[in-house]
Scaffold this motif. Structure first.
Motif, PDB file in Angstrom:
ATOM      1  N   LEU A 195     -72.428  71.630 131.377  1.00  0.00           N
ATOM      2  CA  LEU A 195     -71.753  72.923 131.202  1.00  0.00           C
ATOM      3  C   LEU A 195     -70.611  73.099 132.199  1.00  0.00           C
ATOM      4  CD1 LEU A 195     -71.673  75.564 129.626  1.00  0.00           C
ATOM      5  CD2 LEU A 195     -73.217  76.526 131.340  1.00  0.00           C
ATOM      6  N   ALA A 196     -70.816  72.627 133.427  1.00  0.00           N
ATOM      7  CA  ALA A 196     -69.797  72.806 134.469  1.00  0.00           C
ATOM      8  C   ALA A 196     -68.492  72.073 134.132  1.00  0.00           C
ATOM      9  CB  ALA A 196     -70.332  72.335 135.817  1.00  0.00           C
TER      10      ALA A 196
ATOM     11  N   PHE B 255     -87.151  84.008 121.797  1.00  0.00           N
ATOM     12  CA  PHE B 255     -86.952  82.613 122.204  1.00  0.00           C
ATOM     13  C   PHE B 255     -86.188  82.583 123.512  1.00  0.00           C
ATOM     14  CE2 PHE B 255     -83.881  83.868 118.974  1.00  0.00           C
ATOM     15  CZ  PHE B 255     -82.650  83.573 119.537  1.00  0.00           C
ATOM     16  N   ARG B 256     -86.230  81.418 124.157  1.00  0.00           N
ATOM     17  CA  ARG B 256     -85.535  81.240 125.433  1.00  0.00           C
ATOM     18  C   ARG B 256     -84.536  80.092 125.315  1.00  0.00           C
ATOM     19  NH1 ARG B 256     -88.563  81.100 131.168  1.00  0.00           N
ATOM     20  NH2 ARG B 256     -88.720  83.295 130.591  1.00  0.00           N
ATOM     21  N   LEU B 257     -83.345  80.304 125.860  1.00  0.00           N
ATOM     22  CA  LEU B 257     -82.335  79.243 125.941  1.00  0.00           C
ATOM     23  C   LEU B 257     -82.277  78.743 127.382  1.00  0.00           C
ATOM     24  CD1 LEU B 257     -79.286  80.610 123.907  1.00  0.00           C
ATOM     25  CD2 LEU B 257     -81.394  79.598 123.086  1.00  0.00           C
ATOM     26  N   VAL B 258     -82.164  77.431 127.523  1.00  0.00           N
ATOM     27  CA  VAL B 258     -82.044  76.811 128.848  1.00  0.00           C
ATOM     28  C   VAL B 258     -80.972  75.738 128.777  1.00  0.00           C
ATOM     29  CG1 VAL B 258     -83.202  75.376 130.588  1.00  0.00           C
ATOM     30  CG2 VAL B 258     -84.500  77.176 129.405  1.00  0.00           C
ATOM     31  N   THR B 259     -80.092  75.740 129.760  1.00  0.00           N
ATOM     32  CA  THR B 259     -79.144  74.632 129.918  1.00  0.00           C
ATOM     33  C   THR B 259     -79.252  74.132 131.349  1.00  0.00           C
ATOM     34  OG1 THR B 259     -77.624  75.491 128.263  1.00  0.00           O
ATOM     35  CG2 THR B 259     -76.712  73.942 129.841  1.00  0.00           C
ATOM     36  N   ASN B 260     -79.788  72.948 131.510  1.00  0.00           N
ATOM     37  CA  ASN B 260     -79.868  72.337 132.832  1.00  0.00           C
ATOM     38  C   ASN B 260     -78.525  71.688 133.123  1.00  0.00           C
ATOM     39  OD1 ASN B 260     -82.635  73.026 133.109  1.00  0.00           O
ATOM     40  ND2 ASN B 260     -83.206  71.260 131.867  1.00  0.00           N
ATOM     41  N   CYS B 261     -77.877  72.131 134.189  1.00  0.00           N
ATOM     42  CA  CYS B 261     -76.526  71.645 134.509  1.00  0.00           C
ATOM     43  C   CYS B 261     -76.597  70.858 135.821  1.00  0.00           C
ATOM     44  CB  CYS B 261     -75.563  72.827 134.605  1.00  0.00           C
ATOM     45  SG  CYS B 261     -73.892  72.323 135.016  1.00  0.00           S
TER      46      CYS B 261
ATOM     47  N   PHE C  85     -76.921  63.269 129.964  1.00  0.00           N
ATOM     48  CA  PHE C  85     -75.622  63.796 130.394  1.00  0.00           C
ATOM     49  C   PHE C  85     -74.640  63.939 129.235  1.00  0.00           C
ATOM     50  CE2 PHE C  85     -77.969  62.999 134.104  1.00  0.00           C
ATOM     51  CZ  PHE C  85     -77.614  64.073 134.908  1.00  0.00           C
ATOM     52  N   HIS C  86     -75.093  64.774 128.310  1.00  0.00           N
ATOM     53  CA  HIS C  86     -74.291  65.287 127.190  1.00  0.00           C
ATOM     54  C   HIS C  86     -74.769  66.731 127.058  1.00  0.00           C
ATOM     55  CE1 HIS C  86     -72.354  64.698 123.047  1.00  0.00           C
ATOM     56  NE2 HIS C  86     -72.817  65.948 123.031  1.00  0.00           N
ATOM     57  N   LEU C  87     -73.855  67.668 127.213  1.00  0.00           N
ATOM     58  CA  LEU C  87     -74.216  69.089 127.204  1.00  0.00           C
ATOM     59  C   LEU C  87     -75.205  69.426 126.078  1.00  0.00           C
ATOM     60  CD1 LEU C  87     -73.756  72.087 128.037  1.00  0.00           C
ATOM     61  CD2 LEU C  87     -71.768  72.074 126.539  1.00  0.00           C
TER      62      LEU C  87
END
Ligand code: AMP
Length: 112
Positions: free
Chosen positions: A50-51, A80-86, A95-97
């Motif tokens: 994401l960064a 529901f829950r959204l998570v993006t590990n950055c 390592f693909h968003l």
């Protein structure tokens, strides 16, 4: 950006349980689900994390959220829950968003 397992899923070199696909994005079930429903939404554009997204990606990022919404609804989720590990320290291992979408159980806050 080097090839990842997700770029191989986009190119159909390796199989995945695909729930939704359009020109910009793909949604597929996580192979190691952490909830009764756990799928990933990814851009076809190879953004590492994401960064690394820029203003050029503004509408793409919005699109990914709407795809998450659409597929969550398809899956019958009302919560529901959204998570993006950055980054690796945040738990990113591919390592693909990607956006994790999890549902079908309750979740604690704060997350671990
Ligand atoms: P993260 O740790 O946030 O980078 O999340 C990567 C996610 O990708 C993990 O939840 C993995 O279980 C998932 N994953 C890895 N390989 C595959 C695959 N071939 N198909 C579906 N999900 C995968």
């Amino acid at each position: 950006m080097s090839e990842t397992i997700f770029s191989k899923i986009i190119s159909k070199e390796i199989p995945a349980a695909i729930l939704y696909e359009d020109d910009l994005s793909l949604a597929f079930r996580d192979v190691n689900p952490q909830a009764p429903v756990h799928f990933l939404v990814i851009p076809k554009k190879p953004i590492v994390k994401l960064a690394d997204a820029t203003i050029e990606d503004q509408s793409l990022l919005g699109h990914l959220l709407l795809v998450a919404n659409k597929v969550a609804s398809q899956e019958g989720l009302t919560a529901f829950r959204l998570v993006t590990n950055c980054g690796a320290e945040a738990g990113q291992s591919v390592f693909h968003l990607h956006i994790h979408v999890l549902g079908g159980r309750s979740f604690d806050w704060p997350p671990g």
